[in-house]
Design an enzyme around this catalytic site. Sequence first.
Site, PDB file in Angstrom:
ATOM      1  CG  HIS A 192     -37.349 -72.289 -19.500  1.00 57.64           C
ATOM      2  ND1 HIS A 192     -38.272 -72.778 -18.623  1.00 57.64           N
ATOM      3  CD2 HIS A 192     -36.186 -72.203 -18.780  1.00 57.64           C
ATOM      4  CE1 HIS A 192     -37.711 -72.966 -17.435  1.00 57.64           C
ATOM      5  NE2 HIS A 192     -36.445 -72.634 -17.513  1.00 57.64           N
ATOM      6  CG  ASP A 243     -41.551 -74.689 -16.725  1.00 57.40           C
ATOM      7  OD1 ASP A 243     -42.676 -74.500 -17.196  1.00 57.40           O
ATOM      8  OD2 ASP A 243     -40.494 -74.505 -17.366  1.00 57.40           O
ATOM      9  CG  HIS A 273     -44.767 -76.086 -19.965  1.00 59.05           C
ATOM     10  ND1 HIS A 273     -44.795 -74.737 -19.695  1.00 59.05           N
ATOM     11  CD2 HIS A 273     -45.900 -76.375 -20.657  1.00 59.05           C
ATOM     12  CE1 HIS A 273     -45.898 -74.214 -20.210  1.00 59.05           C
ATOM     13  NE2 HIS A 273     -46.592 -75.189 -20.802  1.00 59.05           N
ATOM     14  CG  ASP A 297     -39.563 -76.355 -20.381  1.00 59.68           C
ATOM     15  OD1 ASP A 297     -40.600 -76.530 -21.060  1.00 59.68           O
ATOM     16  OD2 ASP A 297     -39.323 -75.283 -19.782  1.00 59.68           O
ATOM     17  CG  HIS A 308     -40.151 -72.652 -25.180  1.00 61.83           C
ATOM     18  ND1 HIS A 308     -41.029 -71.738 -24.614  1.00 61.83           N
ATOM     19  CD2 HIS A 308     -40.910 -73.484 -25.926  1.00 61.83           C
ATOM     20  CE1 HIS A 308     -42.263 -72.023 -25.004  1.00 61.83           C
ATOM     21  NE2 HIS A 308     -42.216 -73.053 -25.805  1.00 61.83           N
ATOM     22  CG  ASP A 354     -41.589 -71.088 -17.631  1.00 57.03           C
ATOM     23  OD1 ASP A 354     -42.325 -70.097 -17.671  1.00 57.03           O
ATOM     24  OD2 ASP A 354     -41.445 -71.887 -18.576  1.00 57.03           O
ATOM     25  CG  ASP A 367     -44.913 -71.497 -18.062  1.00 52.99           C
ATOM     26  OD1 ASP A 367     -44.563 -72.268 -17.161  1.00 52.99           O
ATOM     27  OD2 ASP A 367     -44.539 -71.634 -19.252  1.00 52.99           O
ATOM     28  CD  GLU A 411     -40.801 -69.149 -22.018  1.00 49.37           C
ATOM     29  OE1 GLU A 411     -41.582 -68.402 -22.639  1.00 49.37           O
ATOM     30  OE2 GLU A 411     -40.124 -70.062 -22.552  1.00 49.37           O
TER      31      GLU A 411
HETATM   32  N1  LIG Z   1     -40.665 -73.092 -21.430  1.00 49.75           N
HETATM   33  C1  LIG Z   1     -41.898 -73.329 -21.841  1.00 49.75           C
HETATM   34  N2  LIG Z   1     -42.835 -72.446 -21.635  1.00 49.75           N
HETATM   35  N3  LIG Z   1     -42.122 -74.472 -22.473  1.00 49.75           N
HETATM   36  C2  LIG Z   1     -43.372 -74.881 -23.047  1.00 49.75           C
HETATM   37  C3  LIG Z   1     -43.253 -76.209 -23.746  1.00 49.75           C
HETATM   38  C4  LIG Z   1     -44.538 -76.675 -24.341  1.00 49.75           C
HETATM   39  C5  LIG Z   1     -44.524 -78.065 -24.961  1.00 49.75           C
HETATM   40  N4  LIG Z   1     -44.300 -79.068 -23.960  1.00 49.75           N
HETATM   41  C6  LIG Z   1     -43.472 -78.176 -26.063  1.00 49.75           C
HETATM   42  O1  LIG Z   1     -42.518 -78.873 -25.890  1.00 49.75           O
HETATM   43  O2  LIG Z   1     -43.618 -77.555 -27.088  1.00 49.75           O
HETATM   44 MN   LIG Z   2     -40.225 -73.560 -19.142  1.00 48.19          MN
HETATM   45 MN   LIG Z   3     -43.318 -73.348 -18.888  1.00 49.37          MN
END
Ligand SMILES: NC(=[NH2+])NCCC[C@H](N)C(=O)O
Ligand SMILES: [Mn+2]
Ligand SMILES: [Mn+2]
Length: 303
Positions: free
Chosen positions: A104, A127, A129, A131, A144, A230, A232, A275
């Site tokens: 990402h 997502d 998350h 991000d 990411h 994303d 996920d 991802e």
């Molecule tokens: N694009 C993603 N899958 N991001 C996951 C980020 C996980 C966590 N919040 C970090 O900053 O490390």
């Molecule tokens: Mn993401």
């Molecule tokens: Mn994510």
Amino acid sequence: MSVVKIDIIGAPTAFGQPKLGVSLGPDAVRFCGLKKHLSELGHDVADLGNVYGSYRPEYGTHDIKNDEGLINFEQVKDFSERLASTVEASLNRNHFPFIVGGDHSLSIGSISGMANKYNNLGVLWIDAHGDINNSETSPSGNIHGMPLGVLLGEGSEELVNIHHEGAKLKHENIVLIGVRDLDSGEKTYIKEHGIKCYTMSDVERLGLDVVITKSLKYLQDCDGIHLSLDVDSLDPLEIQGTGTKVAGGIFLSEMLIGLNILSKTELLVSADLVEVNPLLDDCNDTAEKAVKIAEYIFGQSQL
Ligand SMILES: NC(=[NH2+])NCCC[C@H](N)C(=O)O
Ligand SMILES: [Mn+2]
Ligand SMILES: [Mn+2]
């Protein structure tokens, strides 16, 4: 959606996170017939191939932290510049850039490439998350987890100034959807800046169709909308092939309902699908589902 000229842009970067294999995502998705399926919907589809920076992710360099604690900083910066130029060139031909990742962190490049043409760009960020970390709030140093932070002008100046100087997005033009794993610094940032956020609980309560409808209304005065999806965001029961799975996500059937609504807005001008990691996958099943998702972004329906 009316007929568009889609440019498929492979963005095989893995520098934003530690797991090998996500750089193979674009080809895994291509092998499932991405171009053919989008063409069958009536669109004029070109596959521009992959964008490469000066560093090759398959050699793995996940060990170098810069003084701000950002991992693979040079690699991400270099890749983002290249991707931004490719995306901007696609826009200048009046095409729809469809960026397939890759991790990402690629959204730093893709959205920076949009920002010269769209100075009031809306973003739907689907997502697990947020991000929206920066060098200070990130618990991991993985970039990411920071693209939205960077695009909002936070953290590393060199990343913020990619492609052209300054922030590329406005806080009020972002909607987060399906989030269920926010770091504490991200929670504070979202609240302090009043960023629109439909958590996974909101999606459960309202349904993704209502969430997308409300989000589009919220972004109605933007000059364009970029979707950043994303995989996920989906439930790990259905999506094996991704690096940071979080339980309790969106099911594919519900995702398709939401995307069907999104595909009807003429404001949608670009998208990232990110991802997909085939090395963590089960017989390329996640890539298959990613193609299904892509079809619905571009107007597929069940009848
Ligand atoms: N694009 C993603 N899958 N991001 C996951 C980020 C996980 C966590 N919040 C970090 O900053 O490390
Ligand atoms: Mn993401
Ligand atoms: Mn994510």
